[in-house]
Write an enzyme that holds these catalytic residues in place. Sequence first.
Site, PDB file in Angstrom:
ATOM      1  N   ARG A  13       0.812  -1.320  -0.132  1.00 57.23           N
ATOM      2  CA  ARG A  13      -0.042  -0.067   0.051  1.00 57.23           C
ATOM      3  C   ARG A  13       0.910   1.195  -0.059  1.00 57.23           C
ATOM      4  O   ARG A  13       1.600   1.480   1.013  1.00 57.23           O
ATOM      5  CB  ARG A  13      -0.992   0.096   1.198  1.00 57.23           C
ATOM      6  CG  ARG A  13      -1.974   1.060   1.345  1.00 57.23           C
ATOM      7  CD  ARG A  13      -2.901   0.887   0.422  1.00 57.23           C
ATOM      8  NE  ARG A  13      -3.957   1.811   0.529  1.00 57.23           N
ATOM      9  CZ  ARG A  13      -4.169   2.776  -0.334  1.00 57.23           C
ATOM     10  NH1 ARG A  13      -3.498   3.245  -1.208  1.00 57.23           N
ATOM     11  NH2 ARG A  13      -5.562   3.713  -0.105  1.00 57.23           N
ATOM     12  N   GLY A  14       1.009   1.908  -1.186  1.00 57.15           N
ATOM     13  CA  GLY A  14       1.478   3.231  -1.275  1.00 57.15           C
ATOM     14  C   GLY A  14       2.023   4.006   0.006  1.00 57.15           C
ATOM     15  O   GLY A  14       3.098   4.317   0.339  1.00 57.15           O
ATOM     16  N   PRO A  15       0.647   4.685   0.452  1.00 52.94           N
ATOM     17  CA  PRO A  15       1.148   5.538   1.633  1.00 52.94           C
ATOM     18  C   PRO A  15       1.766   4.867   2.764  1.00 52.94           C
ATOM     19  O   PRO A  15       2.393   5.827   3.647  1.00 52.94           O
ATOM     20  CB  PRO A  15      -0.545   6.088   1.798  1.00 52.94           C
ATOM     21  CG  PRO A  15      -1.102   5.944   0.459  1.00 52.94           C
ATOM     22  CD  PRO A  15      -0.763   4.559  -0.013  1.00 52.94           C
ATOM     23  N   ASP A  16       1.619   3.669   2.873  1.00 56.42           N
ATOM     24  CA  ASP A  16       1.910   3.082   4.241  1.00 56.42           C
ATOM     25  C   ASP A  16       3.633   3.144   4.141  1.00 56.42           C
ATOM     26  O   ASP A  16       4.399   3.012   5.159  1.00 56.42           O
ATOM     27  CB  ASP A  16       1.445   1.775   4.411  1.00 56.42           C
ATOM     28  CG  ASP A  16      -0.032   2.100   4.789  1.00 56.42           C
ATOM     29  OD1 ASP A  16      -0.437   3.209   4.935  1.00 56.42           O
ATOM     30  OD2 ASP A  16      -0.849   1.055   4.805  1.00 56.42           O
ATOM     31  N   THR A  17       4.031   2.459   3.052  1.00 53.00           N
ATOM     32  CA  THR A  17       5.519   2.143   2.967  1.00 53.00           C
ATOM     33  C   THR A  17       6.294   2.188   1.732  1.00 53.00           C
ATOM     34  O   THR A  17       7.263   1.581   1.735  1.00 53.00           O
ATOM     35  CB  THR A  17       5.522   0.249   3.149  1.00 53.00           C
ATOM     36  OG1 THR A  17       4.739  -0.191   2.031  1.00 53.00           O
ATOM     37  CG2 THR A  17       4.948  -0.112   4.345  1.00 53.00           C
ATOM     38  N   ARG A  18       5.674   2.979   0.875  1.00 53.63           N
ATOM     39  CA  ARG A  18       6.419   3.382  -0.551  1.00 53.63           C
ATOM     40  C   ARG A  18       7.759   3.697  -0.269  1.00 53.63           C
ATOM     41  O   ARG A  18       8.694   3.352  -0.945  1.00 53.63           O
ATOM     42  CB  ARG A  18       5.435   3.953  -1.361  1.00 53.63           C
ATOM     43  CG  ARG A  18       6.208   4.334  -2.484  1.00 53.63           C
ATOM     44  CD  ARG A  18       5.619   5.562  -3.540  1.00 53.63           C
ATOM     45  NE  ARG A  18       4.207   5.601  -3.554  1.00 53.63           N
ATOM     46  CZ  ARG A  18       3.391   6.418  -3.129  1.00 53.63           C
ATOM     47  NH1 ARG A  18       4.034   7.495  -2.358  1.00 53.63           N
ATOM     48  NH2 ARG A  18       1.945   6.458  -3.195  1.00 53.63           N
ATOM     49  N   GLY A  46      -8.314   3.052 -13.130  1.00 50.99           N
ATOM     50  CA  GLY A  46      -9.382   2.041 -13.747  1.00 50.99           C
ATOM     51  C   GLY A  46      -9.422   0.874 -12.677  1.00 50.99           C
ATOM     52  O   GLY A  46      -8.599   0.909 -11.535  1.00 50.99           O
ATOM     53  N   GLU A  80      -4.327  -8.533  -6.358  1.00 53.49           N
ATOM     54  CA  GLU A  80      -2.868  -8.967  -6.418  1.00 53.49           C
ATOM     55  C   GLU A  80      -2.787 -10.213  -5.422  1.00 53.49           C
ATOM     56  O   GLU A  80      -2.258 -11.225  -5.801  1.00 53.49           O
ATOM     57  CB  GLU A  80      -1.806  -8.029  -6.049  1.00 53.49           C
ATOM     58  CG  GLU A  80      -1.805  -6.775  -7.073  1.00 53.49           C
ATOM     59  CD  GLU A  80      -0.836  -5.484  -6.616  1.00 53.49           C
ATOM     60  OE1 GLU A  80      -0.911  -4.574  -7.075  1.00 53.49           O
ATOM     61  OE2 GLU A  80      -0.371  -5.765  -5.366  1.00 53.49           O
TER      62      GLU A  80
END
Length: 954
Positions: A13-18, A46, A80
Site C-alpha cells: 500500500r503506497g502511502p504506508d510503505t512506499r 481504472g 494482487e
Amino acid sequence: MEGCDHEVFLSFRGPDTRTGFTDHLYTRLTDAGVRTYRDDEELRVGEEICPDLLGAIEQSKISIPIFSKNYASSKWCLKELAKMVECRKRKGQVIMPVFYYVEPSEVRYQTGDYGESLIVHGNKKRVDDETIRNWRAALNEVGGLKGWNVENVASRHEGQLVKEMVTKVLSELKKACLVVSDFLVGVDDRVKEVLGMIGTETDDAKIVGIHGMGGIGKTTLAKVVYNKISRVFENCCFLADVRETSHSKGIECLQTQLISNLSRQKHPSINSKDEGIMTIEERFSTKKVLILLDDVDEKDQLIALLGRRGCFGPGSRILITTRNLNVLRAFEVKLTYLVGGLDPDRSLQLFSKHVFRRDHPPNEKMEQSREIVKIAEGLPLILEVMGSTLSICGQKEEMWDDYLVKWKKGHIKGIGNKLMISYETLDFDQRQIFLDIACLFDGYDYSAIMCMWRDCGFCPTKGLEVLQLMSLIKIGEDNKLWMHDQLKDLGREIVSQESGGQLNKQSRLWNHEDALKILHSKKRNAKLEALCLKFEKWSKYQFTLEGFAALPNLRFLHVDSASLSYDRVERFLSQATLLWHNKSPIMSPKDFSTIENRLLPNLRWLSWHYFPRRILKLSIFSLTNLVILDFSWSTITHDWDGWRHIKRAKKLKVLDLSGCDHLTKTPDFSGFLMLERLILEECNKLTEVNSSIGQLKRLIFLNLRHCWNRIIRDELGGLPSLTNRFLMVLVYEKFLIGITELPESMESLENLKVLKLTGISALPKLPESLISLAIGSHVPMADPNLSNLINLKLLLLVTTAPEISSPSESAQVHKLWWIGRLSKLEVLTLGHQSITDLPPELGALPHLKTLQLFRCPALKCIPQIPSSVTKLHVVICPSLTTLDISNLKNLSEFFVFDSPAEDLYGRELSDSLVEWIKSEDLQDAEWKFMNTVSEQHGLKAYGISFFATWVSAL
C-alpha cells in the site's frame, strides 16, 4: 512494467510503505541481482487489474505482500493477493508475507482495520459477494503462512529485517530455479504420487528413483517435485545430465559441483573419485540435504555422488532419474516410480499447448491434431517436437498435411538421438533382442519367442528384463510385447545403417518386397537372419531353391499367404516346387542333393500361415535346429504326410496349430518329446486329442481355447510339467459353449499355476500348486471347496448359485467357510447370487490387499475386513447397508457402485483416500469395474468380453 522477466513481486500500500520499508527492500533486492517488480497501486488507473501486472505475478517465483495498516483498503492489493494465492496453488509459487505493524491474526481472521475495509468494499457494491469471499479466503491463507513480523524484530531494526529477507530470498531462488516447461500436462497427479512416496515430514533419509524411457518426462517430474520441496531445505543441489557429464568431464567434476552447492561456497577441484566420496561423507553426514541427480546410468555414479546410502543426515531427500531400473536396484533404492506415457486426452492437450498456446485445438484443426497425437503414442518429447514444429511453420492446411504424411512414416527430426542413448547402453545380446522386436515381434507373445532367443544364446530372460527396466518395451497382461512406434523406427533405422544402406547386407528384412528382391538375386547373404514374405499375386513369384540356399544363417522365416485362396496357394507352391526341383537352369541333381541337405541349417522359427496340406516337400528344409513351428490357419490334417518330416525337428519346443479347421484329430506327438508349448486355439472341428500327448513331459503351456469339450480327456492328467496355463476359455462373441465338468485327474497336474474356467457346473479337487484361479459360471454351480489351495494369491469367483430346497441348506451352502484357509490370498473378487454374509475368517487373511464384491444381491453385512486391504470395491450389492472400514488404515482406493452402504463409519473418506467414488452412472461404473477386474486377474488376453460374458449370464 519494469523489466520483462521478474523473480520477485512486491505488493504494498503506497502511502504506508512506499518511501520507507518497501523502498529499502526493493533497493537491496535489486542490488543483490534479484529481478524485482515493484507495484504501486496508487499509480494505477481504472478498476480492472491490467494484464502486465497479472503477468508479473504469474512469472515471479516469489511474491512478497507487505501487510500494512491500510493494505486491505486497496482493491488493487487484494486483487494482487488473490492472484498470488492462485499461483501458489497452481504452480507452487512461494509467498513470503511481511506483517508491517499488523498482527498476523488480524490478516488471517479479518479483524480490526482488515475486517472494516472488507465491509466497506462490500457496502460500496463495486465488487460482488463472490469476490469478497475470494479476498477473505486469500487473506486467511496468506495470514497463516510463516513470514516476518516487524514488531518481533529486535529493537524494530527494519534494516536488519530487510537484510534477513534478502538472504532468505536469495536462498529460495537458488533452490527453486530449476526451469521446467511452461506447458505442463498430466504432471500434477504424478507429482502427488511421488510426494506421497518421498514426504518431507519424517526424519529418516529417503531416496526415490524415477525411471522410464527417454523423452517420457522423468526430468520434468523430478524438477517439479524438487521445486515444491526445496523451500524446507537449506542445502540443495541439482546435477543435470549425470551420464553425459561423467563420461565427458569425469565424475570428479560432478563431485566438486555437489560439494560446492551443498556447502554454498566454491570448493577446490576433486582430484579422484575416492577423495570425493570421502569428502561428501565427512562434510554432509549430519546435514539435511536435497539432491536431484538427473539421468544416471551407472551404479558407480551413485556411489561416487551419494557415498554410502546413509551418509546424509536425517530428513534428507534424494531424487534420481534414470532410464534403467537396474541402476536403482543395484544401489538398493527401495522407492521407485515408473513414468508412463500420457493418455490420448492429455496428449492432445500437451500438443495443443505447444501449437496453439491453449488446452484444445480449434475445431478446424481437431481432426488433424488427433491424427498427429496418435503418432506420438503418449511420449511427451515427440508431442513437444511435433507441436513446436507446427507452431513455427504456421497453420497452413497444406503444411499440416505434408508433416502428417511425413510423420506417419516415422520421420520426426530430433527424436533419434534422444532415443539412441538408450540403445547404446545395451550389450550385444540385448541389442539383438531389441532389434528383433523392433523389426519382427511387436505384438507377439513373448513366451514363444523366448525359445528361439534361448536357442540362439541371447540370454532372453535377462535381456527382456533389461529392456523393460529401461522402458524400451512393455509386456502386457496377455504376454504380448509392445514397443513404441518411434523405438521401432529407431530399431529398423539401426538395421539399415548397420548394412550401409545395402539391402543385401541387412540382418533383418521385414518388408516382403525387399525380401523377394533378395530371394530373386540368388546371391549369398550370410548377414540375413530374419525374412518375412507375403504372397499376394502368385504369378509374380518365380524363384528357385537357390534363393533360400543363399541364406545360410537365416534363423526366422515367416511366410504369409493369407491373401491368396487355397487353390492359388497350392497352385503357386506346386509350381514353385517344380522350379526348385526340375527347372533350375544351373543346378544338376547332384548339386540339388547337396543343397537340400544343408538348406537353412540355422532355421529356428518357421512360420507359414495358411500352409496347404498338399505341399509335402518339407524335406527341402533342414529342420535340425527348428524350435518353433507355426502353421496357423492351415489346411493340414492329422494324417498329413508332412508330419513325418517334421519329426526330424528333435529340438521343436513350440507348435502352433491355431485355426486349423481341417484338424479333427491332433497328430501323433510321440516324435515331439521336447515340446513345451502346444497351441490348438480356434480348432473348431477338433474332437480328439491323441493319447500321445501324455508323453509330453516337458509341456508347460496348452491352449485349448475355443475348442469343443469332447477333447478334454484323462490323458491331460499325465502332464506333470503343465506350469503356466491350462486354458479352457470357451467364449464366443455372442454365446458361450460350455465345459460343464472337468476330469478328476485335474488334481494330478501338480505344477499347474494358473487356471481360468467358465461354464462350469461343478469342480473336482484342484491341484494345490494353483496361484491364480478365475471361475465364472453362467450355469447353476455348487459352491466349490477350495480349502486345499493354500498357495492361492488371486481368486475370482463369479457364480450362479444352485437352487436351495430349505433355509437350513442355504445357511450351510453359502458360508464359503474355506476362505479363511487361503492364507496367501492377495486379491479376492467375489460375485454370488445367494450369499448373505461372508465368513468371519475373512478378517484373518494377513496378505489380502484387494477385496472386490460384485453382484451379491443378498449380501447384508461383511465381517471385519483385514487391515492390510488397500483397495475395496463394492458393486451392485443392494442389500448391503452397513460397511465398517474403521480399521482400514492403508485404504487408498474405495469404489461404491449401486450399493446403499450409507452407514460408512470410522473414517473421513474424502481426506484420506486417493480415490473415493460413489457413482450414479451404473453402466459406466460397471464397465470400469470390469476393466479393473480384467487387469487384476490377467484376463486382458481374452478381452473384456470374457468377463462380460459371465456378467451377462448372471
